[in-house]
Structures are given as C-alpha cells and as structure tokens.
Design a protein around this motif. Sequence first.
Motif, PDB file in Angstrom:
ATOM      1  N   ALA A 117      52.139  45.811  33.731  1.00 29.61           N
ATOM      2  CA  ALA A 117      52.283  44.909  34.872  1.00 29.61           C
ATOM      3  C   ALA A 117      53.721  44.457  35.057  1.00 29.61           C
ATOM      4  O   ALA A 117      54.196  44.281  36.186  1.00 29.61           O
ATOM      5  N   SER A 122      45.931  40.481  34.433  1.00 28.63           N
ATOM      6  CA  SER A 122      46.910  41.489  34.019  1.00 28.63           C
ATOM      7  C   SER A 122      46.546  42.862  34.578  1.00 28.63           C
ATOM      8  O   SER A 122      47.425  43.639  34.975  1.00 28.63           O
ATOM      9  N   GLN A 126      47.484  42.979  38.252  1.00 28.25           N
ATOM     10  CA  GLN A 126      48.937  43.049  38.394  1.00 28.25           C
ATOM     11  C   GLN A 126      49.459  44.445  38.032  1.00 28.25           C
ATOM     12  O   GLN A 126      50.327  44.997  38.712  1.00 28.25           O
ATOM     13  N   ALA A 127      48.927  45.010  36.935  1.00 30.96           N
ATOM     14  CA  ALA A 127      49.374  46.336  36.498  1.00 30.96           C
ATOM     15  C   ALA A 127      49.017  47.402  37.536  1.00 30.96           C
ATOM     16  O   ALA A 127      49.809  48.307  37.819  1.00 30.96           O
ATOM     17  N   ARG A 143      51.319  47.168  40.514  1.00 33.52           N
ATOM     18  CA  ARG A 143      52.637  47.724  40.234  1.00 33.52           C
ATOM     19  C   ARG A 143      52.625  49.251  40.281  1.00 33.52           C
ATOM     20  O   ARG A 143      53.600  49.883  40.696  1.00 33.52           O
TER      21      ARG A 143
END
Length: 529
Positions: free
Chosen positions: A117, A198, A201-202, A205
Amino acid sequence: MRVVSAVEAASLVRDGDTILIGGSGSGHAVPEALIAAVESRFLERSEPRGLTTIHPVGLGNRANAGASRFGHEGLLKRVVCGTVVDAPPVAELASQGKAEVYTLPQGALSQLVREIAAGRPGLISHVGLHTFVDPRQQGGKQSTACSEDLVELIELKGREWLFYKPFQIDVAFLRGTTADEDGNISMEDEPIFGEMLSMAQATRRCGGLVIVQVKRLAKRGMLPGKSVKIPGMLVDAVVVDPDQRQTYQTTFDPAYAGHLKIPLGSFPKLPLDERKIVARRCAMELRKGAICNIGSGICTGIGLVAAEEGLLDHVVLTNEQGLIGGAPASGLDAGAARNYWAMIDQPYQFDFYDGGGLDVAFLSAVEIDPQGSVNISRFAGRVVGIGGFVNISQNARKMVFGGTFTAGGLAVEAHGGRLTVLTEGKHRKFVRELEQVTYNGAYARERGQMTLFVTERAVFQTGPQGLELIEIAPGIDLERDVLAHMNFTPAISDNLREMDPRLFDEQPMGLERELQGDWPVHHRLLAYN
C-alpha cells in the motif's frame, strides 16, 4: 461506487488475475458471496482460469466453503496464504502438484499488504529464519509446481533477514457490515477487522478493483466518520448479501461483535477430557499481568478454562486476528473472542508480537523431535500451513506447546485426580525427524527462549540436551504409557514429579487464588536481539 450483484462482481475477474481476499478462518469477515460467485462462473463457463489468490489467513470451513471454492483444477494457478488446513481441496491440489501453493507466515503476509500500500519494496523481517519458510530450506513452498522464490535471504548491517517480495493485485474481495451511498464501509457486526483498510489501499495503489461485500446499505451521511473502516474513495463496487453470517458456524453473536459482554458463567464449559486437561495445565503457566497469545486448535480451550477459573481480569489473552483481552473463541469460531477489551487491525497486532510484546504464547504441536523442534505445517503427506505460528513462536518470551500425547483415536478417563489411557492413539507425535521445521528448538535456545511441551499425561521442557521429561500424570506408567509411545528416549529429570491431581478432577482448580507473579518489561525477550 456502484452497487452490483455477486454475479456481476465475479464477471469483473479476468483470466490470470490476482485476487486479494480479506477475512479469517471459519468465516470471520470472509466475503463468501463473492468467492462463491467466482466458483459458480467457473463451473458454468470454465472461466476465469489461472487465478492467483492471496489471503494472509486460511479461509474455509474444512469442507466446501471459503478458499475451498477455488480448489478446482484450471481455476487456480497459485495460492499464497497462511494455511490451507481450512480448504482441503486446495491442500489436495498442492499434494498433487496441480497448483502452486505457498504457505507463508500470516503476520508477514498481513504486514506485506501494508508495505505494498505504501509503495515500499517489500517486507524485511526476522520472522521465518531457520524454519521451512527460510529459502535455505523450502522457502514456504508446499507443492512441486512452485517455481518462483517468494522469499529471499538478505544481510543487512551484519544480520540475516528474510525479504518477502511484493505482488501485483488486480482485484480485492473484502467485507464489511454496512455501506453508505458513497461506498464508505463500517464493520460494526464483524468479529475481526483483519487488514481490510490496508488491502483496499494496496489494491488501489496497484490499479486494481476493490469490491466489498456488506450486509446492508445506508443513506449518505448516516455512518459516523469514526465508524468507517474503509473510506468510500477506495471502493469501486459493493455487493449486498442480507444473509451474511458472522462466521460459518454462527449467524450472529453480539459478544463477537463487541456489542455486549457476557457473564463468566455464560461461557461454555469444556468436558473433562484430554483437551481440557491440556488446556488446564497450560493455564497453570499464566501469571498476573501476563500478555499472552492463545493459538488455534487445542489451546483455544485455555480461554474457556480461564473464564471458568476467574482469570480473565488478571491476564491479557490475545489472538493474532487483533483481539485483545477477554477470551478467544474455541472450536470452529476460533479467531473471534468474547468480552475483549480492544479490537485492532491485524498488521498492528503482528507488529506487537514481532517486537517481543508477548510474555507467553500457547500453540499446538503436531510433531516434536528430540531437540524440541516442532512441525505443524506438513506431515503424513498432508499440507497444512502455518498461520501466525511462526510470528508468535519465534517472538514470545516463553513458548508453551500443547497437544495430546498421541493422535488418532486416543481416549482417556480422568477421575479422582488420576488418568487412565483407555485407547491409545494410532499416530506418534514424538518423532526422530520432522518433515518440515516450523519451530526450530536449537534456534530458540540460542535466543534464550523458555519452551514447555504440555500433553494430557506428560510435560516436557527443553534443556541444553534437548527434550526433558519433567512431569507425569498420576496413574500413568512411565515405561508403558510414555516412553513406549515415543520414537526416541528423552532426558528424564532427576526431579520428575507428578502433574497436579486437580487437573484430573471435575471441580474447578481454584487457579485464581494461586495466580501470582508479574512480567516486568525489562525481562522480556526480544527475539531480534
């Protein structure tokens, strides 16, 4: 954010995609409707094919749910996870070499998601050194189909470390309780948080899709900001499943959700059998103020024993899923907890564990060798995996391994402070050589870690010469009931004593009156020193 059906969500998965899946164990925050929709599409149309699935915790009911739904030849190319014991079809693919199966430490995978992330190069950790995760051994590979090395050994400032490589994420399947019209997700009914934030978010990305399964929808602005676990800016689609269960076994338990705490007398009581005897003897290792981990398997009974004995307010029991305090759940609901004091995201729980925060940890042991090394990850041709075992066992100040002395049909009778073996188990646990090293006894002794092995009839510790027998149950014959069922002869203490007779009696042991001691911070073992 779009609201779509599970079928529509499954149609977004393409051949060769990598799917990151949230949740834990037996259905805790597992997006089952999404997983089931992918399986149905494959069975109907033979697509998608060649998927890679990544989930830090094992997912399934040990039958046909969770990750088991991906256990079809052609659907699954690779799985990277903590354990496959909850998904027998996937374990079978691994055994047959029909899919690439890697089992890596649950904590390492959980933390690695957070590294992805943030765009960092990967995870550097001491966790896994000198175990089968170490590339000098098997590198976490559980199938002959595995070709890529996902873990590297590196040296940094004169020390050895393991480097866990990052991965691309195409789709994330996550779960919450409520979604508002902007895609904000709350988790008020879930028994764990996991690493949902997380993961979202990862995935964002990596340019992937974030799809979240929820139980219900709410109007825009109805969710308090503090209750949002996954912000809507990270969510691409929401799938509503009004029949969403809290776990595979439990429709809804308000204590698992933290909505209430139950009286200690309301906790289930274990029957007096070999499992309760082990849990009781393990509980005797508790000390006032101790911060503990309660692992899965037989050791989950420690929480119920602690409730029965009135110990829950005097010790801090935790599990790796992020629950702190109270009593971790047992049986098929293991991973949840009741009467907990706090619920945190899983990566942060493992940060605390890896940093040496545990005073004592209780984990199961399947095979033990003369040096006190343990195997739980692969045995008798069966692929199991490790979950959080390596993170926990390598970093606790004191390790207590619990398990029955033999396995497969063992039956005992406890009465009047004595133990009788009625039927011996078919499989020996104390063996000369391990198929995989999940806990390295020699490495533990180098770091000054204290280690104890508790069974229903005997207790061992590790010393300079390896395994040493220090206790034996009343009514048990040393030669007939202990040594005759080991593949090696351990050292026998000059002060061999009987196990406490209260372990073998129906009445509570009165451990609350005896609980003493403390765990001063400056004495705690830091495994990386």
